[in-house]
Design a protein around this motif. Structure first.
Motif, PDB file in Angstrom:
ATOM      1  N   HIS A 190       0.841  -1.208   0.000  1.00  0.00           N
ATOM      2  CA  HIS A 190       0.000   0.000   0.000  1.00  0.00           C
ATOM      3  C   HIS A 190       0.871   1.251   0.000  1.00  0.00           C
ATOM      4  CE1 HIS A 190      -3.477   2.538   0.964  1.00  0.00           C
ATOM      5  NE2 HIS A 190      -2.706   3.131   1.861  1.00  0.00           N
ATOM      6  N   ILE A 191       1.941   1.256   0.785  1.00  0.00           N
ATOM      7  CA  ILE A 191       2.849   2.410   0.827  1.00  0.00           C
ATOM      8  C   ILE A 191       3.519   2.612  -0.519  1.00  0.00           C
ATOM      9  CG2 ILE A 191       5.023   3.257   1.808  1.00  0.00           C
ATOM     10  CD1 ILE A 191       4.183   1.990   4.458  1.00  0.00           C
ATOM     11  N   ARG A 192       3.942   1.534  -1.149  1.00  0.00           N
ATOM     12  CA  ARG A 192       4.612   1.635  -2.450  1.00  0.00           C
ATOM     13  C   ARG A 192       3.712   2.321  -3.472  1.00  0.00           C
ATOM     14  NH1 ARG A 192       6.533  -3.829  -5.312  1.00  0.00           N
ATOM     15  NH2 ARG A 192       4.295  -4.219  -5.130  1.00  0.00           N
ATOM     16  N   ARG A 193       2.414   2.060  -3.397  1.00  0.00           N
ATOM     17  CA  ARG A 193       1.479   2.648  -4.359  1.00  0.00           C
ATOM     18  C   ARG A 193       1.071   4.069  -3.994  1.00  0.00           C
ATOM     19  NH1 ARG A 193      -0.460  -2.594  -3.530  1.00  0.00           N
ATOM     20  NH2 ARG A 193      -2.042  -1.823  -2.054  1.00  0.00           N
ATOM     21  N   ASN A 194       1.247   4.457  -2.732  1.00  0.00           N
ATOM     22  CA  ASN A 194       0.666   5.723  -2.265  1.00  0.00           C
ATOM     23  C   ASN A 194       1.625   6.595  -1.456  1.00  0.00           C
ATOM     24  OD1 ASN A 194      -2.356   5.199  -2.967  1.00  0.00           O
ATOM     25  ND2 ASN A 194      -1.739   3.366  -1.854  1.00  0.00           N
ATOM     26  N   PHE A 195       2.938   6.416  -1.589  1.00  0.00           N
ATOM     27  CA  PHE A 195       3.845   7.127  -0.689  1.00  0.00           C
ATOM     28  C   PHE A 195       3.860   8.643  -0.910  1.00  0.00           C
ATOM     29  CE2 PHE A 195       6.567   6.026  -4.295  1.00  0.00           C
ATOM     30  CZ  PHE A 195       7.296   7.190  -4.518  1.00  0.00           C
ATOM     31  N   THR A 196       3.360   9.129  -2.039  1.00  0.00           N
ATOM     32  CA  THR A 196       3.299  10.578  -2.238  1.00  0.00           C
ATOM     33  C   THR A 196       2.009  11.179  -1.677  1.00  0.00           C
ATOM     34  OG1 THR A 196       2.300  10.331  -4.440  1.00  0.00           O
ATOM     35  CG2 THR A 196       4.715  10.433  -4.330  1.00  0.00           C
ATOM     36  N   ALA A 197       1.087  10.344  -1.245  1.00  0.00           N
ATOM     37  CA  ALA A 197      -0.166  10.821  -0.648  1.00  0.00           C
ATOM     38  C   ALA A 197       0.028  11.016   0.849  1.00  0.00           C
ATOM     39  CB  ALA A 197      -1.295   9.829  -0.918  1.00  0.00           C
ATOM     40  N   GLU A 198      -0.966  11.589   1.502  1.00  0.00           N
ATOM     41  CA  GLU A 198      -0.899  11.787   2.946  1.00  0.00           C
ATOM     42  C   GLU A 198      -1.134  10.444   3.645  1.00  0.00           C
ATOM     43  OE1 GLU A 198      -2.792  14.677   6.423  1.00  0.00           O
ATOM     44  OE2 GLU A 198      -3.446  14.864   4.332  1.00  0.00           O
ATOM     45  N   LEU A 199      -0.142   9.984   4.379  1.00  0.00           N
ATOM     46  CA  LEU A 199      -0.224   8.702   5.057  1.00  0.00           C
ATOM     47  C   LEU A 199      -0.088   8.908   6.563  1.00  0.00           C
ATOM     48  CD1 LEU A 199       2.089   6.562   2.729  1.00  0.00           C
ATOM     49  CD2 LEU A 199      -0.403   6.441   2.865  1.00  0.00           C
ATOM     50  N   HIS A 200      -0.889   8.171   7.327  1.00  0.00           N
ATOM     51  CA  HIS A 200      -0.832   8.274   8.783  1.00  0.00           C
ATOM     52  C   HIS A 200      -0.556   6.890   9.364  1.00  0.00           C
ATOM     53  CE1 HIS A 200      -2.349  12.388   8.723  1.00  0.00           C
ATOM     54  NE2 HIS A 200      -3.236  11.981   7.821  1.00  0.00           N
ATOM     55  N   GLU A 201       0.372   6.848  10.299  1.00  0.00           N
ATOM     56  CA  GLU A 201       0.758   5.570  10.887  1.00  0.00           C
ATOM     57  C   GLU A 201      -0.432   4.878  11.546  1.00  0.00           C
ATOM     58  OE1 GLU A 201       4.357   3.717  13.632  1.00  0.00           O
ATOM     59  OE2 GLU A 201       4.127   5.889  13.428  1.00  0.00           O
TER      60      GLU A 201
END
Length: 295
Positions: A190-201
């Motif tokens: 999921h991170i690989r596909r979305n690392f430029t988006a806002e991600l929260h731990e």
């Protein structure tokens, strides 16, 4: 046998393959897999390595090729507090790239057999490692057409070696879908596909089915890093790709890579690359000009 961890390999947009070196200890020194082909050359230390269901000893000159999603790991015999500046040289390339090469250049047909054998891992003799070492070393810093020339030379050497040996048994089968079903690998995908988006731990912890504290511990165990530095590393590596393309200014790249403000982007870039984004771009432009004039 324990489930392997997913490694996220970033091949820059302006490059066909990735070549890099790392020391020991290092975050990727763990039982892991990735969709890319890999050529792995040990330059220092001795120890034990695993490829699929194969287990063997290694020393400097150990040269191995692994195919897509084949789990592997090299563990060095060093003191707990010992640091090795360079333990190995690594070349990684995607299946799409190499298949494109074969489609365009029939002269590379011999590579098909090498790729097929790599699905179970290939070990090469020390003499081959001696031939490959200066090529991989030059590839660390080569740019432009020189990289392609060195890559083809490398393939030519590997493809002609008749004493290469298979590593994993014929019964061993990689199971990437099974590996990805693991909670942390699912999160890393999921991170690989979305690392430029806002991600929260906290949200990723829910995605993994773990409590926030358990997620933090497990994430660090899998990646060797805590969550925020890991995301920053992926974003800065992507920023480097955009900088060398030269079509966007630093502010545009800052926001495209997922940072919320330029000052933080510059600070993280300096921390990870020991230079500013502008100086990084200028250095790359200068090196490219020098290489073109020398050609």
């Amino acid at each position: 046998m324990q489930q392997p961890d997913l490694e996220l390999v970033q091949v820059r947009r302006n490059e066909s393959f990735k070549v890099w070196a790392h020391g020991y200890p290092y975050k990727t020194v763990r039982w892991h897999f990735h969709p890319e082909y890999e050529l792995h050359l040990v330059t220092a230390t001795t120890g034990t390595f695993r490829v699929g269901d194969y287990v063997g000893a290694f020393e400097p000159g150990n040269l191995v090729m692994t195919g897509p999603n084949l789990p592997h790991n090299w563990v060095s015999n060093v003191a707990p507090d010992e640091v090795i500046p360079e333990r190995c040289l690594v070349l990684q390339f995607t299946q799409e790239f190499i298949q494109g090469c074969l489609a365009l250049f029939p002269e590379l047909d011999f590579v098909a057999g090498l790729l097929d054998e790599s699905t179970h891992g290939i070990g090469f003799p020390p003499a081959t490692a001696a031939l490959v070492t200066p090529i991989l070393t030059e590839l660390l810093h080569a740019i432009g057409a020189r990289r392609i020339a060195l890559f083809v030379t490398l393939l030519n050497i590997l493809g002609q070696i008749r004493t290469r040996v298979p590593l994993a048994s014929g019964e061993f089968q990689s199971e990437p879908m099974k590996y990805m079903s693991g909670a942390m690998n699912h999160v890393l995908g999921h991170i690989r596909r979305n690392f430029t988006a806002e991600l929260h731990e906290s949200e990723l912890a829910k995605l993994s089915g773990l409590s926030p504290s358990a997620f933090s511990r497990t994430f660090r165990k899998h990646t060797g890093m805590t969550f925020v530095p890991y995301i920053n590393l992926l974003r800065i590596d992507f920023a480097c790709q955009l900088l060398v393309q030269g079509r966007k200014n630093v502010t545009e790249i800052c926001y495209e890579t997922g940072f919320n403000n330029v000052s933080n982007f510059n600070r993280q870039f300096l921390l990870l690359k020991q230079t500013t984004p502008s100086k990084f771009r200028n250095t790359h432009t200068m090196n490219a000009a020098m290489a073109a004039s020398a050609a």
